[in-house]
Design a protein around this motif. Structure first.
Motif, PDB file in Angstrom:
ATOM      1  N   ASN A 192       0.874  -1.072  -0.052  1.00  0.00           N
ATOM      2  CA  ASN A 192      -0.080   0.110  -0.016  1.00  0.00           C
ATOM      3  C   ASN A 192       0.827   1.347  -0.028  1.00  0.00           C
ATOM      4  O   ASN A 192       0.556   2.345   0.737  1.00  0.00           O
ATOM      5  CB  ASN A 192      -1.125   0.067   1.341  1.00  0.00           C
ATOM      6  CG  ASN A 192      -2.061  -0.869   0.959  1.00  0.00           C
ATOM      7  OD1 ASN A 192      -2.352  -1.324  -0.307  1.00  0.00           O
ATOM      8  ND2 ASN A 192      -2.872  -1.050   1.991  1.00  0.00           N
ATOM      9  N   LEU A 219       2.066   4.648  -1.987  1.00  0.00           N
ATOM     10  CA  LEU A 219       1.468   5.693  -2.794  1.00  0.00           C
ATOM     11  C   LEU A 219       2.284   5.580  -4.386  1.00  0.00           C
ATOM     12  O   LEU A 219       3.421   5.907  -4.288  1.00  0.00           O
ATOM     13  CB  LEU A 219       1.420   7.034  -2.318  1.00  0.00           C
ATOM     14  CG  LEU A 219       0.480   7.119  -1.023  1.00  0.00           C
ATOM     15  CD1 LEU A 219       0.437   8.466  -0.563  1.00  0.00           C
ATOM     16  CD2 LEU A 219      -0.754   6.511  -1.184  1.00  0.00           C
ATOM     17  N   PRO A 220       1.589   4.941  -5.279  1.00  0.00           N
ATOM     18  CA  PRO A 220       2.394   4.673  -6.586  1.00  0.00           C
ATOM     19  C   PRO A 220       3.131   5.899  -7.204  1.00  0.00           C
ATOM     20  O   PRO A 220       3.936   5.869  -7.906  1.00  0.00           O
ATOM     21  CB  PRO A 220       1.315   4.092  -7.452  1.00  0.00           C
ATOM     22  CG  PRO A 220       0.066   4.590  -6.863  1.00  0.00           C
ATOM     23  CD  PRO A 220       0.094   4.846  -5.536  1.00  0.00           C
ATOM     24  N   VAL A 221       2.440   7.123  -6.810  1.00  0.00           N
ATOM     25  CA  VAL A 221       2.804   8.261  -7.650  1.00  0.00           C
ATOM     26  C   VAL A 221       4.162   9.155  -6.859  1.00  0.00           C
ATOM     27  O   VAL A 221       4.659   9.864  -7.443  1.00  0.00           O
ATOM     28  CB  VAL A 221       1.896   9.489  -7.786  1.00  0.00           C
ATOM     29  CG1 VAL A 221       0.766   9.063  -8.729  1.00  0.00           C
ATOM     30  CG2 VAL A 221       0.959   9.730  -6.405  1.00  0.00           C
ATOM     31  N   LEU A 222       4.311   8.484  -5.665  1.00  0.00           N
ATOM     32  CA  LEU A 222       5.406   8.977  -4.917  1.00  0.00           C
ATOM     33  C   LEU A 222       6.524   8.359  -4.906  1.00  0.00           C
ATOM     34  O   LEU A 222       6.741   6.976  -4.946  1.00  0.00           O
ATOM     35  CB  LEU A 222       5.084   9.299  -3.521  1.00  0.00           C
ATOM     36  CG  LEU A 222       3.955  10.038  -3.067  1.00  0.00           C
ATOM     37  CD1 LEU A 222       3.760  10.281  -1.645  1.00  0.00           C
ATOM     38  CD2 LEU A 222       4.187  11.698  -3.744  1.00  0.00           C
ATOM     39  N   VAL A 250       5.641  10.459   4.245  1.00  0.00           N
ATOM     40  CA  VAL A 250       4.128  10.713   4.634  1.00  0.00           C
ATOM     41  C   VAL A 250       3.976  10.902   5.851  1.00  0.00           C
ATOM     42  O   VAL A 250       3.167  11.949   6.461  1.00  0.00           O
ATOM     43  CB  VAL A 250       3.310   9.954   3.648  1.00  0.00           C
ATOM     44  CG1 VAL A 250       1.919   9.910   3.945  1.00  0.00           C
ATOM     45  CG2 VAL A 250       3.565  10.049   2.259  1.00  0.00           C
ATOM     46  N   PRO A 251       4.106   9.844   6.828  1.00  0.00           N
ATOM     47  CA  PRO A 251       3.526  10.163   8.203  1.00  0.00           C
ATOM     48  C   PRO A 251       4.347  11.375   8.820  1.00  0.00           C
ATOM     49  O   PRO A 251       3.673  11.637   9.661  1.00  0.00           O
ATOM     50  CB  PRO A 251       4.169   8.742   9.086  1.00  0.00           C
ATOM     51  CG  PRO A 251       4.357   7.815   8.030  1.00  0.00           C
ATOM     52  CD  PRO A 251       4.743   8.489   6.495  1.00  0.00           C
ATOM     53  N   LEU A 295       4.807  14.075   7.840  1.00  0.00           N
ATOM     54  CA  LEU A 295       4.066  15.393   7.161  1.00  0.00           C
ATOM     55  C   LEU A 295       3.043  15.750   8.322  1.00  0.00           C
ATOM     56  O   LEU A 295       2.530  17.046   8.669  1.00  0.00           O
ATOM     57  CB  LEU A 295       3.391  15.175   5.988  1.00  0.00           C
ATOM     58  CG  LEU A 295       4.236  14.840   5.033  1.00  0.00           C
ATOM     59  CD1 LEU A 295       3.206  14.472   3.489  1.00  0.00           C
ATOM     60  CD2 LEU A 295       4.980  15.978   4.436  1.00  0.00           C
ATOM     61  N   ARG A 349       8.314   3.400   6.379  1.00  0.00           N
ATOM     62  CA  ARG A 349       7.427   4.075   6.705  1.00  0.00           C
ATOM     63  C   ARG A 349       6.767   4.149   7.838  1.00  0.00           C
ATOM     64  O   ARG A 349       6.503   5.076   8.315  1.00  0.00           O
ATOM     65  CB  ARG A 349       6.276   4.074   5.306  1.00  0.00           C
ATOM     66  CG  ARG A 349       5.093   5.191   5.324  1.00  0.00           C
ATOM     67  CD  ARG A 349       4.178   4.981   4.357  1.00  0.00           C
ATOM     68  NE  ARG A 349       3.443   3.601   4.610  1.00  0.00           N
ATOM     69  CZ  ARG A 349       2.594   3.225   3.525  1.00  0.00           C
ATOM     70  NH1 ARG A 349       2.275   3.913   2.548  1.00  0.00           N
ATOM     71  NH2 ARG A 349       1.840   1.873   3.616  1.00  0.00           N
TER      72      ARG A 349
END
Lengths: 384, 230
Positions: B96, B98-101, B109-110, B112, B157
């Motif tokens: 899971n 994020l495919p664009v990142l 991400v966490p 942020l 992550r």
């Protein structure tokens, strides 16, 4: 700002779809900018026209003309400062497909009525002394490559000369700056006296009397008095302010405001569905990804904002590009010619456009954003 | 020993159509700090439901869920999201990401959701990527990585915000044997060297062998609880 990369990446998840949606929005806002800009342009042109000028024409139809004898009677009305006249000449240069916006006039009086037209006194004097003289707008002279001293033959399909010829020879004696009034303003004037003497028929015909008045507040009273002077005569008159006349002439083209608004409305309405569909599809495809964000601790409201910001970014960016492109179109000579050199995309249109883009983003972005907000993590991760 | 997770008489039922299905029937459980718990059981036994409750993704129909001295079963959705950001690291079966990142952006991400500066976030991301052995793949997007590498990014992550608890739902379920072993070694190292408490749902007995405690669920009830000597 730290979430920007997340929003940006989400926006470009399906590059082709985003590009096509953006292009649709760009084109829609280009259209919006152009049509609203043209609307505003016409409004600007008509608002530049003064109410201290009145136009008197035949009540039946402008083309029926009025007798020159009306001139002195109009001058006698209290409050009238100066009276000039226009008779439509409608010439062409070399071939009938190349028309000239030519009018016969009394130049001295005309430039006294139109105080904002800039002309050198020596040109006016030359016009007075030269029977075959013509005055041209600087724009027309530049466009045709003509200059003071040039001798030009002008053909006409209406006014044959007494010698049977339909070609009139004129001498350019001066130019004037008419930029304040835009390109719709007549740009070619010949001497009325010369026209009247040389023409084989229609002597003493005037299509418009242009009346300069001292006090714009008296426009209504003076208009009524002028029309009353000729009431129940063979040549009844219709007197109106310059801006009223311009609006009436524009209305003959159709209700431009209505047409523009109808087109823009239809386009934006369609665009709304397109953008909403794109956003909804994008959110549907990312159900699991949004659920992961929520799993990692992104609150419902934050997820809603992320999706909404995507819609805002898409609509505002593309909308602004569209408006910028339409602004560039207004810098082109074709539109400058219509609305005058000073005219550029009105700020109000840009603000309206930005407002529309914002509205579009909110209306199309809120349903998918709300859907993302309501997403249940467990169900979404389980693919339910 | 301190219990970091306590489940007291936890029941959970779902409405499926018009029918109420009870998945957990009054489970009591304590998980100690720094424990590596392997949760096993047949499909439908309630493993993932229990994991979701411990992780604050779902709330029990009744009973208490206490994690790190905080009763989370009564928290609102917003408060629970905030709590998850600070206390839970997730590792999913299908990564899971994020495919664009890129890998590093995924790991970031966490962070942020924290008050860390951009530089601090970058520093932490580099550290955990090094820890999982993927520092050289930081700029790669998930589709440019193998399954094992993607799961390593997911682990990075999960640990980057230094959570209280790592929850893993079938972390080796989508991997070949060698990659699965690498991932399990990594999780075990995190548990042993960094003292991370891990709760892992798995079907794979080989994966479960890495856990210090093995728990079996059957039909929504604890069936077997065994501690393994390291």
């Amino acid at each position: 700002m730290k979430y920007f990369s997340l929003v940006w990446a989400g926006l470009w998840r399906k590059r082709t779809r985003t590009v096509f949606t953006m292009l649709s929005i760009v084109v829609a806002f280009l259209l919006f900018g152009l049509l609203q800009g043209i609307n505003q342009g016409f409004n600007t042109v008509t608002s530049n026209l003064d109410v201290d000028r009145l136009y008197v024409s035949a009540k039946t139809n402008m083309t029926d003309g009025l007798p020159i004898a009306h001139l002195n009677r109009i001058k006698s009305v209290p409050g009238v400062r100066a009276v000039s006249l226009w008779t439509y000449f409608g010439g062409f240069y070399q071939k009938a497909q190349d028309p000239l916006p030519a009018f016969a006039t009394d130049a001295q009086q005309l430039f006294s009525v139109y105080k904002d037209i800039k002309i050198k006194p020596e040109y006016l004097e030359a016009m007075r002394k030269t029977r075959t003289g013509v005055l041209l707008s600087e724009q027309l002279a530049k466009q045709r490559g003509w200059k003071v001293g040039d001798h030009i033959p002008v053909g006409t399909s209406i006014w044959t000369k007494k010698d049977g010829s339909s070609t009139w020879d004129f001498d350019i004696v001066g130019t004037f700056d008419v930029s304040k009034y835009g390109a719709g303003f007549p740009a070619f004037y010949l001497n009325y006296d010369y026209f009247n003497e040389a023409s084989a028929f229609g002597q003493g015909v005037v299509h418009y009397y242009i009346v300069g008045i001292d006090d714009p507040h008296q426009a209504m009273r003076i208009s009524q008095q002028i029309d009353a002077l000729f009431a129940n005569s063979t040549y009844e008159t219709q007197t109106q302010t310059e801006s009223a006349l311009a609006v009436m002439q524009l209305k003959q083209l159709g209700d431009i405001n209505f047409i523009a608004n109808a087109i823009v409305g239809a386009v934006l309405f369609t665009l709304l569905f397109l953008t909403a569909n794109t956003m909804m599809q994008s959110v549907r495809e990312r159900t699991a990804e949004l659920a992961v964000l929520k799993t990692l601790g992104f609150a419902d409201g934050k997820v809603l904002l992320l999706v909404l910001t995507e819609a805002l970014l898409l609509c505002l960016f593309a909308g602004m590009v569209g408006l910028a492109l339409s602004s560039l179109v207004f810098e082109t000579p074709a539109l400058r010619q219509i609305f005058g050199d000073d005219f550029s995309m009105p700020l109000v249109v840009i603000v309206m456009g930005a407002g529309m883009a914002l509205l579009l983003a909110l209306v199309s972005g809120l349903p998918p954003a709300w859907r993302a907000r309501q997403l249940n993590i467990v169900d979404a991760l389980a693919g339910r | 020993m301190t219990a970091i997770v306590s489940l007291r008489n936890v029941k959970k039922s779902y409405l499926r159509g018009k029918q109420t299905v009870e998945v957990l029937h009054g489970v009591d459980l304590e998980i100690q700090a720094s424990e590596f718990l392997g949760l096993m059981g047949p499909s439908g036994s309630g493993k993932t439901t229990m994991l979701n409750l411990i992780a604050g993704l779902d709330q029990p129909t009744s009973g208490e869920v206490v994690v790190s001295d905080k009763r989370i079963d009564k928290l609102s959705r917003g408060a629970l999201a905030d709590w998850r950001a600070r206390h839970i690291g997730f590792i999913f079966q299908f990564y899971n990401l994020l495919p664009v990142l890129t890998a590093e952006a995924n790991v970031e991400v966490p962070l942020l959701l924290t008050n860390l500066s951009r530089a601090q976030r970058r520093e932490r991301v580099q550290t955990v990527l090094q820890l999982v052995g993927l520092a050289d793949r930081a700029k790669h997007k998930p589709n440019e990585l193998s399954g094992g590498q993607q799961q390593r990014v997911a682990i990075a992550r999960a640990i980057v915000a230094d959570p209280t608890l790592l929850v893993c739902d079938e972390p080796t379920g989508d991997l070949d044997r060698q990659s699965a072993e690498e991932i399990m070694n990594l999780l075990q190292a995190l548990n042993r060297t960094q003292g991370k408490t891990i709760v892992m749902v798995t079907h794979d007995p080989r994966a479960a062998e890495y856990a210090s405690r093995e728990l079996h669920l059957d039909k929504g009830q604890l069936a077997h609880d065994a501690r393994r000597v390291a």
